[in-house]
Design a protein around this motif. Sequence first.
Motif, short mmCIF file in Angstrom:
data_model
loop_
_atom_site.label_atom_id
_atom_site.label_comp_id
_atom_site.label_asym_id
_atom_site.label_seq_id
_atom_site.Cartn_x
_atom_site.Cartn_y
_atom_site.Cartn_z
N GLU A 161 0.86 -1.30 -0.08
CA GLU A 161 0.11 0.19 -0.41
C GLU A 161 0.87 1.52 0.00
N ASP A 162 1.84 0.83 0.72
CA ASP A 162 2.85 2.79 1.05
C ASP A 162 3.49 2.85 -0.48
N LEU A 163 3.90 2.23 -1.41
CA LEU A 163 4.54 1.85 -2.47
C LEU A 163 3.44 2.20 -3.30
N TYR A 164 2.04 1.68 -3.65
CA TYR A 164 1.01 2.33 -4.58
C TYR A 164 0.60 3.58 -4.36
N SER A 165 0.95 4.55 -3.39
CA SER A 165 1.32 5.78 -3.13
C SER A 165 1.86 6.52 -3.59
N SER A 166 2.97 6.02 -3.24
CA SER A 166 4.27 6.52 -3.91
C SER A 166 4.30 6.47 -5.31
N ILE A 167 4.03 5.50 -5.84
CA ILE A 167 3.34 5.47 -7.29
C ILE A 167 2.36 6.70 -7.56
N PHE A 168 2.08 6.74 -7.34
CA PHE A 168 0.43 7.65 -6.80
C PHE A 168 1.10 8.89 -6.75
N SER A 169 1.30 9.25 -6.74
CA SER A 169 2.84 10.15 -6.00
C SER A 169 3.13 11.19 -6.69
N GLU A 170 3.75 10.08 -7.51
CA GLU A 170 5.87 10.37 -8.13
C GLU A 170 4.44 11.23 -9.74
N ILE A 171 2.94 10.05 -9.91
CA ILE A 171 2.31 10.32 -11.19
C ILE A 171 1.59 12.40 -10.82
N VAL A 172 1.47 12.31 -9.71
CA VAL A 172 0.97 13.47 -9.44
C VAL A 172 1.59 14.99 -9.49
N LYS A 173 3.74 14.52 -9.13
CA LYS A 173 4.58 15.31 -9.24
C LYS A 173 4.59 15.13 -11.19
N TYR A 174 4.55 14.06 -12.08
CA TYR A 174 4.61 14.48 -13.01
C TYR A 174 3.74 15.98 -13.88
N LEU A 175 2.85 15.54 -13.07
CA LEU A 175 1.47 16.12 -14.20
C LEU A 175 1.35 17.57 -13.46
N ARG A 176 1.60 17.89 -12.33
CA ARG A 176 1.73 19.13 -11.73
C ARG A 176 3.09 20.37 -11.91
N ASN A 177 4.31 19.15 -11.84
CA ASN A 177 5.06 19.77 -12.47
C ASN A 177 5.85 19.41 -13.68
N GLY A 178 5.90 18.53 -14.29
CA GLY A 178 6.74 17.88 -15.24
C GLY A 178 7.54 17.00 -14.54
N ASP A 179 8.45 16.81 -13.41
CA ASP A 179 9.15 16.02 -12.49
C ASP A 179 9.42 14.61 -14.09
N THR A 180 10.20 14.58 -14.29
CA THR A 180 10.64 12.82 -15.19
C THR A 180 11.79 12.54 -13.87
N SER A 181 11.63 13.00 -12.98
CA SER A 181 13.09 12.50 -12.33
C SER A 181 13.30 11.41 -11.42
N TRP A 182 11.59 10.57 -11.55
CA TRP A 182 10.93 9.73 -10.88
C TRP A 182 12.00 8.11 -11.61
N ASP A 183 12.84 7.39 -10.99
CA ASP A 183 13.39 6.10 -11.98
C ASP A 183 12.09 4.91 -11.76
N GLY A 184 10.72 4.74 -11.23
CA GLY A 184 10.11 3.88 -11.52
C GLY A 184 10.45 2.32 -10.70
N LYS A 185 11.69 3.09 -9.32
CA LYS A 185 11.86 1.69 -9.03
C LYS A 185 10.36 0.76 -7.23
N GLU A 186 9.78 2.36 -8.20
CA GLU A 186 9.19 0.88 -6.53
C GLU A 186 7.62 0.15 -7.37
N ILE A 187 8.17 0.21 -9.22
CA ILE A 187 7.04 -1.10 -9.60
C ILE A 187 7.92 -1.77 -9.37
#
Length: 329
Positions: free
Chosen positions: A159-185
């Motif tokens: 559940e923590d990992l899924y929450s982190s994944i969704f938070s990273e999606i929000v960061k991208y949508l709001r700020n165009g942040d592309t620094s996420w490496d997808g390790k949570e997946i």
Amino acid sequence: MKKFKIGYRTVKTAVGAAFAIAIAHYFDLQYFSSAAILTILCIQTTKKKSVHAVYTRLIASFIGMAFAYLALETFGYNPLVLGCMILIFIPTIVSLNVAAGFVSSSVIIMHIYGEANFTLDLFLNEMALMAIGFGTALAVNMYMGDFQKELDRYLCEIEDLYSSIFSEIVKYLRNGDTSWDGKEIIEAANILNKAKSLAFKDVENHLTRKQNEYYLYFDMREKQLEIIERVLPKITTLPVMVQQTNLVADFMEELAENVHPGNTAKRFRNKLEIVKEEFAKMPLPENHEKFLAMASLYQFIEEMDQYLMIKQSYKGIKKKSRKKAITQS
């Protein structure tokens, strides 16, 4: 070099072997040390496997004694007869689905061959060895560790990992942040594999249980992860940010904050319908890039609806260890 570790199965094997050999020696049985061998061969990782192991070894041993009596008493106690007997014996136990009992039955057969005289006393001796060996294995295997704490830990981690994944999606949508490496997946996939394996072992430790609530939960989460992996490219490859992006970001932000064992899927599906309605009210795209961005976002929310539908159809987990029954959805 692997870390030196003594697990509870190792302890059970040692204790079971010691008890079996002590009991057989106490009753002054011939080949009393073989009782320990029979016990060791039946120690398994779960209760169901242990019961099945004893069953296969018991049946194979009875068949082995019958074959030994007929072949050796009829044609003589010599290596050629023994070899021919084994040549027929193995396909027989394979056809009866008790081939796993071959080694145990071989122990009994070798006793008979070594005595070169199949007597009632020898028969009773072998029966006693099997009773002690197999019985001891069953007794020590009735104790199995409790996996619930570990399963709960896996549940929280997912559940923590899924929450982190969704938070990273929000960061991208709001700020165009592309620094996420997808390790949570990757972490989520690994944890789900371990969790499902452990949940299956828990099923095997309950002789009358056919399914495990945790296994169904992690299976549900695994199906959701497949959707997450499928929709990520639709979000991370948006050609431009459009007005609808904020709508999706708001929804995903709230979803990220509510990845928990609560029955909220229906509520979030209703929110998703509102998002779709807002989509319809917004002006049409001005150019091709905006059209592609809007199409990707709409496909994304349709996939998230499937994500929530999977969760909504899940019945849930009822845990006695918690103050309240938890319904997963």
